[in-house]
Scaffold this active site. Structure first.
Site, short mmCIF file in Angstrom:
data_model
loop_
_atom_site.label_atom_id
_atom_site.label_comp_id
_atom_site.label_asym_id
_atom_site.label_seq_id
_atom_site.Cartn_x
_atom_site.Cartn_y
_atom_site.Cartn_z
N SER A 254 -12.82 -3.91 -8.05
CA SER A 254 -12.72 -3.62 -6.61
C SER A 254 -13.69 -2.51 -6.22
O SER A 254 -13.88 -1.56 -6.97
CB SER A 254 -11.28 -3.20 -6.28
OG SER A 254 -11.20 -2.76 -4.93
N LYS B 105 -7.08 -0.05 -10.28
CA LYS B 105 -7.86 -0.74 -9.24
C LYS B 105 -9.07 0.12 -8.85
O LYS B 105 -8.90 1.29 -8.49
CB LYS B 105 -6.98 -1.00 -8.02
CG LYS B 105 -7.68 -1.65 -6.85
CD LYS B 105 -6.67 -1.93 -5.73
CE LYS B 105 -7.33 -2.57 -4.53
NZ LYS B 105 -8.15 -1.61 -3.77
N ARG C 209 -15.33 0.18 1.44
CA ARG C 209 -14.99 1.30 2.32
C ARG C 209 -15.25 2.66 1.69
O ARG C 209 -15.04 3.69 2.32
CB ARG C 209 -13.51 1.19 2.73
CG ARG C 209 -13.21 -0.02 3.58
CD ARG C 209 -11.73 -0.38 3.57
NE ARG C 209 -10.91 0.50 4.38
CZ ARG C 209 -10.80 0.44 5.70
NH1 ARG C 209 -11.50 -0.45 6.38
NH2 ARG C 209 -10.00 1.25 6.36
N GLN D 273 0.90 -0.17 -4.80
CA GLN D 273 -0.36 0.56 -5.00
C GLN D 273 -0.12 2.03 -4.70
O GLN D 273 0.58 2.37 -3.74
CB GLN D 273 -1.44 0.01 -4.06
CG GLN D 273 -2.76 0.75 -4.09
CD GLN D 273 -2.87 1.81 -3.02
OE1 GLN D 273 -2.20 1.75 -1.99
NE2 GLN D 273 -3.71 2.80 -3.24
N HIS E 229 -13.05 -1.26 -3.13
CA HIS E 229 -12.22 -0.76 -2.03
C HIS E 229 -12.61 -1.43 -0.70
O HIS E 229 -12.65 -0.78 0.35
CB HIS E 229 -12.35 0.77 -1.92
CG HIS E 229 -11.10 1.45 -1.41
ND1 HIS E 229 -10.24 2.11 -2.24
CD2 HIS E 229 -10.57 1.54 -0.17
CE1 HIS E 229 -9.23 2.61 -1.53
NE2 HIS E 229 -9.41 2.27 -0.27
N TYR F 1 -1.90 6.20 -4.68
CA TYR F 1 -2.89 7.24 -4.91
C TYR F 1 -2.16 8.40 -5.59
O TYR F 1 -0.94 8.49 -5.51
CB TYR F 1 -3.48 7.74 -3.59
CG TYR F 1 -4.24 6.70 -2.81
CD1 TYR F 1 -5.49 6.27 -3.25
CD2 TYR F 1 -3.72 6.16 -1.64
CE1 TYR F 1 -6.19 5.31 -2.53
CE2 TYR F 1 -4.41 5.20 -0.92
CZ TYR F 1 -5.66 4.77 -1.38
OH TYR F 1 -6.35 3.83 -0.67
N SER G 253 0.82 -1.21 0.00
CA SER G 253 0.00 0.00 0.00
C SER G 253 0.85 1.26 0.00
O SER G 253 1.91 1.33 0.63
CB SER G 253 -0.91 0.00 1.24
OG SER G 253 -1.56 1.25 1.38
N GLY H 38 -12.32 -8.30 -2.72
CA GLY H 38 -13.58 -8.03 -2.04
C GLY H 38 -14.33 -9.29 -1.66
O GLY H 38 -14.90 -9.96 -2.53
N GLY H 39 -14.33 -9.62 -0.38
CA GLY H 39 -15.18 -10.70 0.13
C GLY H 39 -14.64 -12.10 0.02
O GLY H 39 -15.33 -13.06 0.36
N THR I 218 -5.01 3.16 -7.62
CA THR I 218 -6.36 3.11 -7.08
C THR I 218 -7.12 4.35 -7.53
O THR I 218 -6.67 5.48 -7.33
CB THR I 218 -6.33 3.03 -5.54
OG1 THR I 218 -5.74 1.77 -5.17
CG2 THR I 218 -7.72 3.10 -4.95
#
Length: 363
Positions: A250, A228, A255, A128, A252, A130, A107, A284-285, A156
């Site tokens: 995704s 992403k 969130r 990843q 996120h 931003y 991250s 996710g999940g 992202t």
């Protein structure tokens, strides 16, 4: 750890190990947390169509992502601030990823520096990112990742603003100083009220980021770029037009925008648009090896796991992360055997039936 029989049980261990503020930060979703629940529950509505009398005496789960071999199509998703979960932070997670022969996506908001993670072990890693209002900060981080041997950039794109995470607001969650940004700017923001993370995001994240900025990112790095945060066929088509090297379906981890769709429910429409031109990954999940199989059957090349990794880290450090990945791999191996699929390539769309197909068959 002998008593732990599935990945979900690590969540309770993490809850006991972590201060409430940090557990809530990792476990919480946006607003009513509808999408948080739906990410997991949507998998339960997909059924198998197992095939029998297939030689499954040898199961091969190995695959390649962007040309890099991994032991199974299970990668580590980017999740922030691992030092809140364990003193060794991302270095422990990276060692576990290396031991399990998989890829970790580190991250942008990691507690450990890019260089610390890179030197902790020898493994394939992606970063990843931003994009901040200060583009020079993002550019510097990307250059450092290149120098440290990272193999891809994962941009992202679903955070022009931070989602409303009500537990963090109640807990007045504070963003600690992140060492990757030392000397660039402070990530310690103390708001008068509410979430420090939200205040930090508001002051730094670039809400003007758009499709043209993929060209800017391409201009500052030679690394492959994955996007992403894709949830629609329209945006999947735009990623193809932008010339990116991969997509992560995704929301996120639920969130950001509550009532956005569970990722597994939109995977197939995105896979159809992409048409095999670039890899499509999903997060996710994912909590079971059966979930991994379902995602692969619907066209994903691999899945990313986020919260289970953090829960394993909080509960048992590096060993906990290894155990989480190994459990999912063992469950996937069993699912493949019981479905008649000796290799990843044998898993087809014909091996699953979605809820929509089931309902149509009843009409």
């Amino acid at each position: 750890m002998d008593q732990i029989v599935n990945v979900n049980e690590f969540q309770e261990l993490a809850k006991r190990a972590l201060p409430k503020m940090y557990y809530d930060f990792y476990s919480g979703g946006a607003e009513d947390q509808h999408t948080l629940k739906e990410n997991v529950e949507a998998f339960t509505r997909i059924m198998f169509r197992p095939r029998v009398l297939v030689d499954v005496s040898k199961i091969d789960m190995s695959t390649r992502i962007l040309g890099y071999p991994i032991s199974a199509p299970i990668m580590i998703a980017p999740t922030a601030m691992h030092m809140l979960a364990h003193p060794q932070g991302e270095t422990a997670t990276a060692k576990a990823a290396a031991a399990c022969n998989t890829i970790m996506i580190v991250s942008y908001m990691a507690s450990c520096t890019i260089e610390e993670v890179a030197s902790s072990c020898n493994a394939v890693r992606f970063l990843q990112i931003y994009v901040y209002k200060r583009r020079d900060v993002t550019a510097q981080i990307v250059k450092r990742a290149e120098k440290a041997g990272f193999k891809a950039i994962v941009l992202t794109v679903d955070v022009p603003k931070l989602g409303r995470r009500e537990a963090d607001i109640k807990n007045k969650m504070v963003s600690p100083q992140l060492r990757n940004f030392e000397g660039l700017f402070s990530t310690e923001v103390l708001p008068s009220e509410g979430s420090g993370l939200e205040a930090f995001a508001s002051s730094t994240f670039d809400a003007s980021l758009n499709w043209k900025d993929i060209e800017w990112l391409r201009s500052i790095t030679k690394l492959p770029i994955l996007v992403k945060g894709i949830l629609t066929r329209e945006d999947a088509l735009k990623t193809i037009e932008a010339g990116v090297d991969g997509i992560v379906v995704s929301n996120h981890g639920a969130r950001q925008l509550d009532y956005s769709p569970a990722t597994i429910t939109v995977l197939e429409e995105i896979v159809h648009v992409v048409g095999g031109r670039i890899p499509v990954l999903l997060d996710g999940g994912v909590r079971r090896g059966t979930d991994v199989f379902k995602a692969l059957a619907l066209g994903a090349q691999a899945v990313l796991i986020g919260r289970p990794v953090v829960y394993g880290l909080a509960a048992k450090g590096e060993d906990g992360v290894r155990k989480v990945i190994d459990m999912l791999k063992n469950e996937l191996e069993l699912t493949m055997a019981l479905s008649g699929c000796p290799t990843i390539d044998d898993i087809t769309r014909n091996h699953v039936r979605t809820e929509n197909e089931r309902l149509k068959s009843m009409l």
